[in-house]
Design a protein around this motif. Structure first.
Motif, PDB file in Angstrom:
ATOM      1  N   ASP A  42       0.838  -1.190   0.000  1.00 26.57           N
ATOM      2  CA  ASP A  42       0.000   0.000   0.000  1.00 26.57           C
ATOM      3  C   ASP A  42       0.878   1.246   0.000  1.00 26.57           C
ATOM      4  OD1 ASP A  42       0.858   0.427   2.629  1.00 26.57           O
ATOM      5  OD2 ASP A  42      -1.015  -0.238   3.520  1.00 26.57           O
ATOM      6  N   GLU A  43       0.252   2.396  -0.148  1.00 24.83           N
ATOM      7  CA  GLU A  43       0.981   3.664  -0.241  1.00 24.83           C
ATOM      8  C   GLU A  43       1.768   3.976   1.022  1.00 24.83           C
ATOM      9  OE1 GLU A  43       2.771   6.870  -1.582  1.00 24.83           O
ATOM     10  OE2 GLU A  43       1.515   5.624  -2.862  1.00 24.83           O
ATOM     11  N   THR A  44       1.207   3.656   2.184  1.00 24.29           N
ATOM     12  CA  THR A  44       1.904   3.921   3.445  1.00 24.29           C
ATOM     13  C   THR A  44       3.223   3.157   3.509  1.00 24.29           C
ATOM     14  OG1 THR A  44      -0.191   4.284   4.556  1.00 24.29           O
ATOM     15  CG2 THR A  44       1.701   3.828   5.961  1.00 24.29           C
ATOM     16  N   ILE A  57       7.915  -0.902  -7.572  1.00 19.60           N
ATOM     17  CA  ILE A  57       6.896  -1.367  -6.630  1.00 19.60           C
ATOM     18  C   ILE A  57       5.509  -1.002  -7.144  1.00 19.60           C
ATOM     19  CG2 ILE A  57       5.956  -1.017  -4.306  1.00 19.60           C
ATOM     20  CD1 ILE A  57       8.879  -0.565  -3.387  1.00 19.60           C
ATOM     21  N   GLN A  58       4.588  -1.960  -7.056  1.00 16.49           N
ATOM     22  CA  GLN A  58       3.194  -1.733  -7.427  1.00 16.49           C
ATOM     23  C   GLN A  58       2.421  -1.333  -6.176  1.00 16.49           C
ATOM     24  OE1 GLN A  58       1.921  -1.938 -10.650  1.00 16.49           O
ATOM     25  NE2 GLN A  58       4.109  -2.015 -11.073  1.00 16.49           N
ATOM     26  N   VAL A  59       1.701  -0.227  -6.236  1.00 11.94           N
ATOM     27  CA  VAL A  59       0.965   0.294  -5.093  1.00 11.94           C
ATOM     28  C   VAL A  59      -0.531   0.209  -5.365  1.00 11.94           C
ATOM     29  CG1 VAL A  59       0.537   2.332  -3.670  1.00 11.94           C
ATOM     30  CG2 VAL A  59       2.854   1.849  -4.488  1.00 11.94           C
ATOM     31  N   ASP A  60      -1.232  -0.387  -4.408  1.00 16.15           N
ATOM     32  CA  ASP A  60      -2.689  -0.479  -4.499  1.00 16.15           C
ATOM     33  C   ASP A  60      -3.204  -0.778  -3.100  1.00 16.15           C
ATOM     34  OD1 ASP A  60      -5.417  -1.784  -4.976  1.00 16.15           O
ATOM     35  OD2 ASP A  60      -4.847  -1.222  -7.022  1.00 16.15           O
ATOM     36  N   ASP A  62      -5.728  -2.412  -2.391  1.00 15.30           N
ATOM     37  CA  ASP A  62      -6.273  -3.764  -2.428  1.00 15.30           C
ATOM     38  C   ASP A  62      -5.240  -4.748  -2.990  1.00 15.30           C
ATOM     39  OD1 ASP A  62      -8.304  -5.597  -1.950  1.00 15.30           O
ATOM     40  OD2 ASP A  62      -9.191  -5.324  -3.937  1.00 15.30           O
ATOM     41  N   PHE A  63      -3.959  -4.541  -2.638  1.00 14.58           N
ATOM     42  CA  PHE A  63      -2.870  -5.302  -3.251  1.00 14.58           C
ATOM     43  C   PHE A  63      -2.952  -6.802  -3.007  1.00 14.58           C
ATOM     44  CE2 PHE A  63      -1.163  -4.008   0.871  1.00 14.58           C
ATOM     45  CZ  PHE A  63      -0.485  -5.130   1.323  1.00 14.58           C
ATOM     46  N   LEU A  64      -3.478  -7.232  -1.873  1.00  9.92           N
ATOM     47  CA  LEU A  64      -3.548  -8.676  -1.602  1.00  9.92           C
ATOM     48  C   LEU A  64      -4.485  -9.384  -2.568  1.00  9.92           C
ATOM     49  CD1 LEU A  64      -3.500  -8.574   2.277  1.00  9.92           C
ATOM     50  CD2 LEU A  64      -1.760  -9.613   0.815  1.00  9.92           C
ATOM     51  N   SER A  65      -5.535  -8.740  -2.993  1.00 14.80           N
ATOM     52  CA  SER A  65      -6.430  -9.374  -3.962  1.00 14.80           C
ATOM     53  C   SER A  65      -5.899  -9.247  -5.388  1.00 14.80           C
ATOM     54  CB  SER A  65      -7.849  -8.796  -3.868  1.00 14.80           C
ATOM     55  OG  SER A  65      -7.863  -7.455  -4.239  1.00 14.80           O
ATOM     56  N   ARG A  66      -5.072  -8.266  -5.656  1.00 13.92           N
ATOM     57  CA  ARG A  66      -4.522  -8.054  -7.003  1.00 13.92           C
ATOM     58  C   ARG A  66      -3.305  -8.911  -7.304  1.00 13.92           C
ATOM     59  NH1 ARG A  66      -4.202  -2.517  -9.264  1.00 13.92           N
ATOM     60  NH2 ARG A  66      -3.821  -3.843 -11.048  1.00 13.92           N
ATOM     61  N   ALA A  67      -2.549  -9.284  -6.277  1.00 17.41           N
ATOM     62  CA  ALA A  67      -1.298 -10.041  -6.492  1.00 17.41           C
ATOM     63  C   ALA A  67      -1.599 -11.411  -7.078  1.00 17.41           C
ATOM     64  CB  ALA A  67      -0.544 -10.180  -5.181  1.00 17.41           C
ATOM     65  N   GLY A  68      -0.729 -11.826  -7.986  1.00 21.18           N
ATOM     66  CA  GLY A  68      -0.883 -13.121  -8.635  1.00 21.18           C
ATOM     67  C   GLY A  68       0.204 -14.099  -8.237  1.00 21.18           C
ATOM     68  N   ALA A  69       0.173 -15.252  -8.842  1.00 18.55           N
ATOM     69  CA  ALA A  69       1.151 -16.305  -8.571  1.00 18.55           C
ATOM     70  C   ALA A  69       2.562 -15.798  -8.819  1.00 18.55           C
ATOM     71  CB  ALA A  69       0.866 -17.516  -9.449  1.00 18.55           C
ATOM     72  N   GLY A  70       3.463 -16.116  -7.898  1.00 22.34           N
ATOM     73  CA  GLY A  70       4.860 -15.738  -8.024  1.00 22.34           C
ATOM     74  C   GLY A  70       5.164 -14.301  -7.658  1.00 22.34           C
ATOM     75  N   VAL A  75       3.335  -6.871   3.724  1.00 17.13           N
ATOM     76  CA  VAL A  75       2.155  -6.660   4.553  1.00 17.13           C
ATOM     77  C   VAL A  75       2.579  -6.079   5.902  1.00 17.13           C
ATOM     78  CG1 VAL A  75       0.110  -7.747   5.542  1.00 17.13           C
ATOM     79  CG2 VAL A  75       1.127  -8.705   3.456  1.00 17.13           C
ATOM     80  N   GLU A  76       2.036  -4.897   6.217  1.00 17.80           N
ATOM     81  CA  GLU A  76       2.358  -4.270   7.492  1.00 17.80           C
ATOM     82  C   GLU A  76       1.137  -4.004   8.358  1.00 17.80           C
ATOM     83  OE1 GLU A  76       5.948  -1.465   7.550  1.00 17.80           O
ATOM     84  OE2 GLU A  76       4.702  -0.743   5.894  1.00 17.80           O
TER      85      GLU A  76
END
Length: 137
Positions: A42-44, A57-60, A62-70, A75-76
């Motif tokens: 996330d941005e923080t 780095i990819q910032v979103d 909702d990054f946990l739902s966007r991340a794919g295999a590999g 996570v903080e």
């Protein structure tokens, strides 16, 4: 996806919104480990990555739902348990100290069927010793 956490000896992540993960040596190791792969957060979390490599780095939010295999997720400040079925591995950076905490690791790897693949220790910038553990399914 692989989850990356910085934790104290009791699995603490943060206290009062203050992270336990700010160490430039850990950030460098994280960027090196994920080179050539997507690193989500996330941005923080992104604000602490001032290294030039941090541009990838990819910032979103909702990054946990966007991340794919590999791909990797740093996570903080949020639970990752809802995405456990997507998790291929967990990387823990241990501070080897206990700090006050009100947010804890919700995916302890050994409790969720992961096995330790490797462990290493190195000196951090803010801590004499940091232990890195890599767990895989």
């Amino acid at each position: 996806m692989y989850l990356i956490y910085c934790v104290d000896e009791k699995g603490g992540l943060s206290f009062g919104g203050r992270r336990q993960s700010r160490d430039r040596t850990v950030r460098g190791d994280m960027l090196e480990m994920t080179a050539g792969k997507t690193l989500w957060m996330d941005e923080t979390s992104r604000r602490q990555f001032t290294e030039p490599e941090g541009e990838r780095i990819q910032v979103d939010e909702d990054f946990l739902s966007r991340a794919g295999a590999g791909e990797f997720c740093f996570v903080e400040d949020r639970p990752a348990l809802p995405w456990l079925d997507k998790v291929e591995g967990v990387v823990l950076y241990h501070w080897n100290r206990t700090y006050p905490a009100d947010r804890y690791l919700d995916v302890p790897p050994l409790e969720h069927g992961f096995r330790m693949e490797k462990t290493e220790e190195f000196p951090g910038y803010s801590h004499e010793k940091i232990t890195k553990e890599v767990y895989v399914k």
